[in-house]
Design a protein around this motif. Structure first.
Motif, PDB file in Angstrom:
ATOM      1  N   ASN A 268      34.093 141.663 -16.136  1.00  0.00           N
ATOM      2  CA  ASN A 268      35.541 141.922 -16.236  1.00  0.00           C
ATOM      3  C   ASN A 268      35.952 142.983 -17.252  1.00  0.00           C
TER       4      ASN A 268
ATOM      5  N   ILE B 104      35.334 145.733 -13.664  1.00  0.00           N
ATOM      6  CA  ILE B 104      36.423 146.091 -12.756  1.00  0.00           C
ATOM      7  C   ILE B 104      36.618 147.599 -12.853  1.00  0.00           C
TER       8      ILE B 104
ATOM      9  N   VAL C  42      45.468 149.176 -16.753  1.00  0.00           N
ATOM     10  CA  VAL C  42      44.785 148.147 -15.957  1.00  0.00           C
ATOM     11  C   VAL C  42      44.167 147.097 -16.881  1.00  0.00           C
TER      12      VAL C  42
ATOM     13  N   LYS D 242      46.648 144.564 -18.226  1.00  0.00           N
ATOM     14  CA  LYS D 242      46.969 143.515 -17.257  1.00  0.00           C
ATOM     15  C   LYS D 242      45.839 142.496 -17.149  1.00  0.00           C
ATOM     16  N   ILE D 243      44.622 142.986 -17.157  1.00  0.00           N
ATOM     17  CA  ILE D 243      43.487 142.058 -17.044  1.00  0.00           C
ATOM     18  C   ILE D 243      43.397 141.174 -18.292  1.00  0.00           C
TER      19      ILE D 243
ATOM     20  N   GLY E 280      47.110 139.220 -18.395  1.00  0.00           N
ATOM     21  CA  GLY E 280      47.719 138.771 -17.131  1.00  0.00           C
ATOM     22  C   GLY E 280      47.477 137.282 -16.879  1.00  0.00           C
TER      23      GLY E 280
ATOM     24  N   ILE F 175      38.702 148.249  -8.005  1.00  0.00           N
ATOM     25  CA  ILE F 175      37.576 147.641  -7.309  1.00  0.00           C
ATOM     26  C   ILE F 175      37.029 146.466  -8.101  1.00  0.00           C
ATOM     27  N   ALA F 176      37.047 145.319  -7.461  1.00  0.00           N
ATOM     28  CA  ALA F 176      36.591 144.094  -8.108  1.00  0.00           C
ATOM     29  C   ALA F 176      35.347 143.573  -7.402  1.00  0.00           C
TER      30      ALA F 176
ATOM     31  N   LYS G  82      46.291 139.003 -11.874  1.00  0.00           N
ATOM     32  CA  LYS G  82      46.525 139.639 -13.181  1.00  0.00           C
ATOM     33  C   LYS G  82      47.180 141.014 -13.009  1.00  0.00           C
ATOM     34  N   ILE G  83      46.725 141.746 -12.019  1.00  0.00           N
ATOM     35  CA  ILE G  83      47.305 143.080 -11.806  1.00  0.00           C
ATOM     36  C   ILE G  83      48.769 142.958 -11.362  1.00  0.00           C
TER      37      ILE G  83
ATOM     38  N   ASN H 244      50.890 140.359 -11.851  1.00  0.00           N
ATOM     39  CA  ASN H 244      51.793 139.675 -12.778  1.00  0.00           C
ATOM     40  C   ASN H 244      51.588 140.067 -14.232  1.00  0.00           C
ATOM     41  N   GLY H 245      50.582 140.854 -14.503  1.00  0.00           N
ATOM     42  CA  GLY H 245      50.202 141.147 -15.895  1.00  0.00           C
ATOM     43  C   GLY H 245      51.208 142.085 -16.572  1.00  0.00           C
TER      44      GLY H 245
END
Lengths: 200, 200, 200, 200
Positions: free
Chosen positions: A112, A145, A193, A196-197, A200, C146-147, C196-197, C199-200
């Motif tokens: 992550n 990510i 990004v 948020k990670i 979030g 990309i996850a 997370k993306i 709502n973060g």
């Protein structure tokens, strides 16, 4: 909301990727991240470095830049890699640093992280795409990510339009394209990004 | 010594890859090969083509270029593909043509073709490397022999230095770089390798 | 906190990727996402489908699954792609669907989608890695995040240890490996990142 | 007709790729080539090697295998690389060896070598495809001719069906799949192609 910890990790022999990394550091700080600018350890023998005046000069100029460690990876919420191309892939110096994180990886501590990457090559099509993607392949193994810039800002088109990450052609006279804006956009996006990670 | 049969297979919506393909055809003939210039079938509906004047004009201008078939693949000792990028990969039109060769493949008739590829993109780093390599990945499934140009001639450096195959940036005003020499070198090299494979 | 909109978009000729997609749909719903299961349009002529009993049977069995559209991409916060391999790359059907999103892309509406991908092949090493990565290359052009699963859960090791995305070997007798748990983990992880993306 | 000079160049920490390389050496000799079995130099510190009994034992068992040099590359008409995966790419040891051939490359002495590659990973889909392709990307920079096996012999299907090159899953108890036949086929095919290139 906690600040994002950003590690900008680069390899540079004659300075191009050090310059890219410093732009990312600058933009990262502006975006409110806690930023570490870190080089990967050199593998080349001193005599090889000494035989190339530009390499020797850069090595001396950056001798006080700290070397990246596993602790830095563990600390980081976001990582931006910057690396030249060697035959369409990362140099052994960068690969050695990645390879040595096997312990962190085995303990699940690479998962992550939010990652993006930058590159340079002597030729416009001499691996600028492939080298960034080689980093991303390894990052998928880490469970990171990946936040490649895509075409998320018009500045990218002016910098050569590399959607995988900012890249630049490095001639003997320096960078051919003006990519400072694209680097800074990429750094800000990576932090957005990662924010948020993390929160979030 | 038998002549090499060269199939130059392209997809083009507005003409860039048709131009690259014609240069390859010209160089192939000069090098003594029997050459077929072939387009892959279009998948887009006529209304999509008609809505883009440049696409419509090119489609009409090349309506007499024969479409590539499995028989052409079987006939060829060497194949040069030329294709634009769509999101860092070959367009569906080119992929459809490749996919339809499953019958030839299953009968071992794709093995030992000598192959190289060319590409174009709107951005210098918008998939010019990746798209050529996507072709090569499929060619490895075919058991083809891949003769990427590398840096086998100085003309390659002047054309952007793409070692995987010649590529060009296609703007609204045409090709940005002068790649004619690189295309012709690539075609000659592909035939040289194919001559050795056929007669060796 | 808003629910994540998950589009599970697949291509399947004889059912393997439909099965993978349904597991992803199931796990997505369990994780609280709003989920659409969508197929990409078929390109093959009816006579080709009819000539293969397994293909014909699957086409009929899934004739009521809605086809994916640009509206679905715009709606989605997260996308999971599932696609077989054709010569180490996505089939033309999947590529055609991606290619047709050029309009969305040009309007910036593909940015920041959270994406992961799955694949199948007849051979264990017949493109299971490469095909997933072909999707990711295109997704980088889209500006997607990309996850890939990496090794974020032990279930991945039991399913063949593909860090890029879940993949399976598809024999005439069905799936060789048991990958249901890995698919469901991948779907949940994709949604976690997308939550997370969003709502973060 | 001159014999082909084949260099089998490997990196191995605990023996898997040494075994693959020896099978390639054996098949190469049977096919009439002059063969050198060569390891790339180790980069890891002795204490790292000593801390892993299997690594230490293998290092001692192979201490008399000669290390590959630029002279060997220049000598070779054909090269077969064998290397484990580290995070979906070649290990730094192999990359360092490739990187150090910049001098040969600059003098055009890497052009037209006929190349194929093999790999191993702990997981079936843990980079077995990607690592072989990372070698091929570098080889395209070298101007080498790539002779991936494709599906040129039924033995490949039984060995996991990797068209890019033979690969094997390496568990703590040794190789999971029986790939000896596939390695030997790949070596013979590489020599057949190189024979045509050398004498064609």
């Amino acid at each position: 909301m906690a600040n994002v910890n950003l590690a900008v990790i680069y390899y540079s022999s004659t300075g191009t990727n050090y310059e890219l990394a410093k732009w990312a550091e600058e933009a990262g700080k502006e975006a409110g991240a806690d930023v570490k600018l870190l080089k990967v350890p050199e593998l080349a023998p001193q005599e090889a470095i000494d035989s190339n005046p530009a390499w020797k000069e850069h090595a001396e100029a950056t001798k006080d830049v700290p070397e990246a460690t596993s602790d830095d990876i563990e600390w980081a919420d976001a990582i931006i890699f910057s690396t030249p191309t060697r035959f369409g892939n990362v140099p052994s110096q960068m690969k050695q640093f990645l390879d040595m994180q096997g312990g962190l990886w085995a303990n699940g501590k690479t998962i992550n992280k939010v990652v993006s990457a930058m590159s340079s090559a002597q030729n416009p099509h001499g691996g600028q795409e492939k080298t960034i993607q080689a980093i991303y392949t390894s990052m998928m193994h880490w469970g990171a990510i990946i936040a490649a810039p895509g075409y998320s800002d018009p500045v990218i088109f002016g910098a050569g339009g590399n959607p995988y990450g900012t890249s630049v052609t490095a001639s003997e006279n320096g960078m051919v394209e003006d990519v400072e804006g694209a680097v800074k956009h990429q750094a800000k996006r990576t932090i957005e990004v990662a924010t948020k990670i993390k929160n979030g």
